[in-house]
Design a protein around this motif. Structure first.
Motif, PDB file in Angstrom:
ATOM      1  N   LEU A   1      24.442  57.479 -15.500  1.00  8.75           N
ATOM      2  CA  LEU A   1      23.899  58.788 -15.898  1.00  8.75           C
ATOM      3  C   LEU A   1      23.905  58.950 -17.414  1.00  8.75           C
ATOM      4  O   LEU A   1      22.958  59.488 -17.987  1.00  8.75           O
ATOM      5  CB  LEU A   1      24.701  59.909 -15.232  1.00  8.75           C
ATOM      6  CG  LEU A   1      24.576  60.002 -13.712  1.00  8.75           C
ATOM      7  CD1 LEU A   1      25.511  61.071 -13.163  1.00  8.75           C
ATOM      8  CD2 LEU A   1      23.137  60.272 -13.297  1.00  8.75           C
ATOM      9  N   ILE A   2      24.954  58.477 -18.052  1.00  4.90           N
ATOM     10  CA  ILE A   2      25.038  58.567 -19.515  1.00  4.90           C
ATOM     11  C   ILE A   2      23.963  57.684 -20.152  1.00  4.90           C
ATOM     12  O   ILE A   2      23.324  58.077 -21.134  1.00  4.90           O
ATOM     13  CB  ILE A   2      26.447  58.189 -20.008  1.00  4.90           C
ATOM     14  CG1 ILE A   2      27.460  59.250 -19.544  1.00  4.90           C
ATOM     15  CG2 ILE A   2      26.476  58.026 -21.527  1.00  4.90           C
ATOM     16  CD1 ILE A   2      28.911  58.865 -19.741  1.00  4.90           C
ATOM     17  N   CYS A   3      23.739  56.513 -19.579  1.00  8.56           N
ATOM     18  CA  CYS A   3      22.764  55.574 -20.148  1.00  8.56           C
ATOM     19  C   CYS A   3      21.338  56.114 -20.112  1.00  8.56           C
ATOM     20  O   CYS A   3      20.509  55.730 -20.938  1.00  8.56           O
ATOM     21  CB  CYS A   3      22.854  54.220 -19.458  1.00  8.56           C
ATOM     22  SG  CYS A   3      24.313  53.275 -19.984  1.00  8.56           S
ATOM     23  N   TYR A   4      21.038  57.008 -19.186  1.00 14.45           N
ATOM     24  CA  TYR A   4      19.705  57.630 -19.183  1.00 14.45           C
ATOM     25  C   TYR A   4      19.481  58.420 -20.469  1.00 14.45           C
ATOM     26  O   TYR A   4      18.358  58.512 -20.956  1.00 14.45           O
ATOM     27  CB  TYR A   4      19.534  58.581 -17.997  1.00 14.45           C
ATOM     28  CG  TYR A   4      19.369  57.899 -16.661  1.00 14.45           C
ATOM     29  CD1 TYR A   4      18.409  56.913 -16.463  1.00 14.45           C
ATOM     30  CD2 TYR A   4      20.166  58.252 -15.591  1.00 14.45           C
ATOM     31  CE1 TYR A   4      18.249  56.293 -15.233  1.00 14.45           C
ATOM     32  CE2 TYR A   4      20.020  57.638 -14.350  1.00 14.45           C
ATOM     33  CZ  TYR A   4      19.060  56.667 -14.185  1.00 14.45           C
ATOM     34  OH  TYR A   4      18.902  56.055 -12.974  1.00 14.45           O
ATOM     35  N   GLU A   5      20.545  58.989 -21.004  1.00 18.38           N
ATOM     36  CA  GLU A   5      20.427  59.820 -22.207  1.00 18.38           C
ATOM     37  C   GLU A   5      20.905  59.150 -23.478  1.00 18.38           C
ATOM     38  O   GLU A   5      20.392  59.422 -24.562  1.00 18.38           O
ATOM     39  CB  GLU A   5      21.233  61.113 -22.008  1.00 18.38           C
ATOM     40  CG  GLU A   5      20.667  62.021 -20.953  1.00 18.38           C
ATOM     41  CD  GLU A   5      21.446  63.323 -20.859  1.00 18.38           C
ATOM     42  OE1 GLU A   5      21.747  63.915 -21.919  1.00 18.38           O
ATOM     43  OE2 GLU A   5      21.747  63.729 -19.723  1.00 18.38           O
ATOM     44  N   LYS A   6      21.906  58.294 -23.352  1.00 19.46           N
ATOM     45  CA  LYS A   6      22.556  57.718 -24.539  1.00 19.46           C
ATOM     46  C   LYS A   6      22.717  56.207 -24.401  1.00 19.46           C
ATOM     47  O   LYS A   6      23.793  55.658 -24.631  1.00 19.46           O
ATOM     48  CB  LYS A   6      23.939  58.365 -24.751  1.00 19.46           C
ATOM     49  CG  LYS A   6      23.914  59.867 -24.931  1.00 19.46           C
ATOM     50  CD  LYS A   6      23.351  60.236 -26.280  1.00 19.46           C
ATOM     51  CE  LYS A   6      23.419  61.742 -26.505  1.00 19.46           C
ATOM     52  NZ  LYS A   6      22.837  62.095 -27.785  1.00 19.46           N
ATOM     53  N   LEU A   7      21.653  55.511 -24.040  1.00 24.92           N
ATOM     54  CA  LEU A   7      21.721  54.065 -23.853  1.00 24.92           C
ATOM     55  C   LEU A   7      22.233  53.356 -25.111  1.00 24.92           C
ATOM     56  O   LEU A   7      22.947  52.360 -25.025  1.00 24.92           O
ATOM     57  CB  LEU A   7      20.346  53.517 -23.449  1.00 24.92           C
ATOM     58  CG  LEU A   7      20.277  52.048 -23.039  1.00 24.92           C
ATOM     59  CD1 LEU A   7      21.153  51.767 -21.826  1.00 24.92           C
ATOM     60  CD2 LEU A   7      18.831  51.638 -22.758  1.00 24.92           C
ATOM     61  N   GLU A   8      21.913  53.920 -26.260  1.00 24.05           N
ATOM     62  CA  GLU A   8      22.338  53.313 -27.530  1.00 24.05           C
ATOM     63  C   GLU A   8      23.860  53.252 -27.669  1.00 24.05           C
ATOM     64  O   GLU A   8      24.385  52.439 -28.422  1.00 24.05           O
ATOM     65  CB  GLU A   8      21.712  54.040 -28.727  1.00 24.05           C
ATOM     66  CG  GLU A   8      22.201  55.461 -28.956  1.00 24.05           C
ATOM     67  CD  GLU A   8      21.499  56.534 -28.121  1.00 24.05           C
ATOM     68  OE1 GLU A   8      21.777  57.721 -28.375  1.00 24.05           O
ATOM     69  OE2 GLU A   8      20.685  56.214 -27.243  1.00 24.05           O
TER      70      GLU A   8
END
Length: 184
Positions: free
Chosen positions: A57-64
């Motif tokens: 879920l975090i990677c959808y928004e903050k993949l960087e």
């Protein structure tokens, strides 16, 4: 003694609202991200798959945010055995390949690309759940534009396994086979 994050992970359920709540909390407090990554790969910890749910879920928004952890992530995903961890790891692998090849936002090293490739093929040919296989097929299609040997191998696997799988697998398989055949 479990950390606060470990305690919260123990309470996480499969309900999207509950998972979103913890993901939002970590997005608001980035200092928890490194601990989350470590918890994902603590295979003896029953909450490791839940950590992967949150990481996805975090990677959808903050993949960087994953960039400083890419070597660790890419070299360890091959060791995952729990289907509840493999599915989000496969999705994250797909997000990384999309970011690298299509969006040109995150740059993966040759070694990281090879590790993702090997792991995706492993998930594709072993007894993993269909969602993990579908994410792997899509990632391998993108990786095949970089490694010229992937498309022929992927085509063989898809042709061979097509009739033995679910409608979802067949739909993704048809789509990717069509793309591969069009590139010839």
């Amino acid at each position: 003694m479990p950390s606060d994050l470990q305690k919260k992970l123990q309470l996480v359920t499969a309900h999207r609202v509950v998972r979103n709540e913890l993901a939002s909390e970590i997005i608001e407090n980035q200092s928890l991200f490194s601990e989350l990554i470590e918890l994902c790969f603590q295979f003896s910890n029953k909450s490791a798959p839940k950590a992967f749910w949150i990481l996805e879920l975090i990677c959808y928004e903050k993949l960087e945010w994953l960039v400083p952890h890419l070597d660790f992530f890419c070299s360890n995903i091959k060791n995952l055995t729990h289907d509840s961890a493999i599915r989000p790891a496969a999705k994250i692998g797909l997000l990384l390949t999309i970011s690298h090849f299509k969006k040109k936002e995150i740059s993966l090293t040759e070694n990281q690309l090879q590790q993702i490739t090997e792991t995706c093929f492993d998930w594709l040919i072993t007894n993993t759940k269909v969602a993990s296989k579908c994410y792997s097929i899509r990632a391998l299609h993108l990786l095949g534009n970089h490694f010229n040997w992937i498309h022929p191998e992927l085509k063989v696997i898809l042709d061979k396994d097509y009739n033995n799988h679910s409608a979802a697998y067949k739909a993704v398989g048809r789509e990717i086979l069509k793309k591969i055949n069009k590139q010839k």
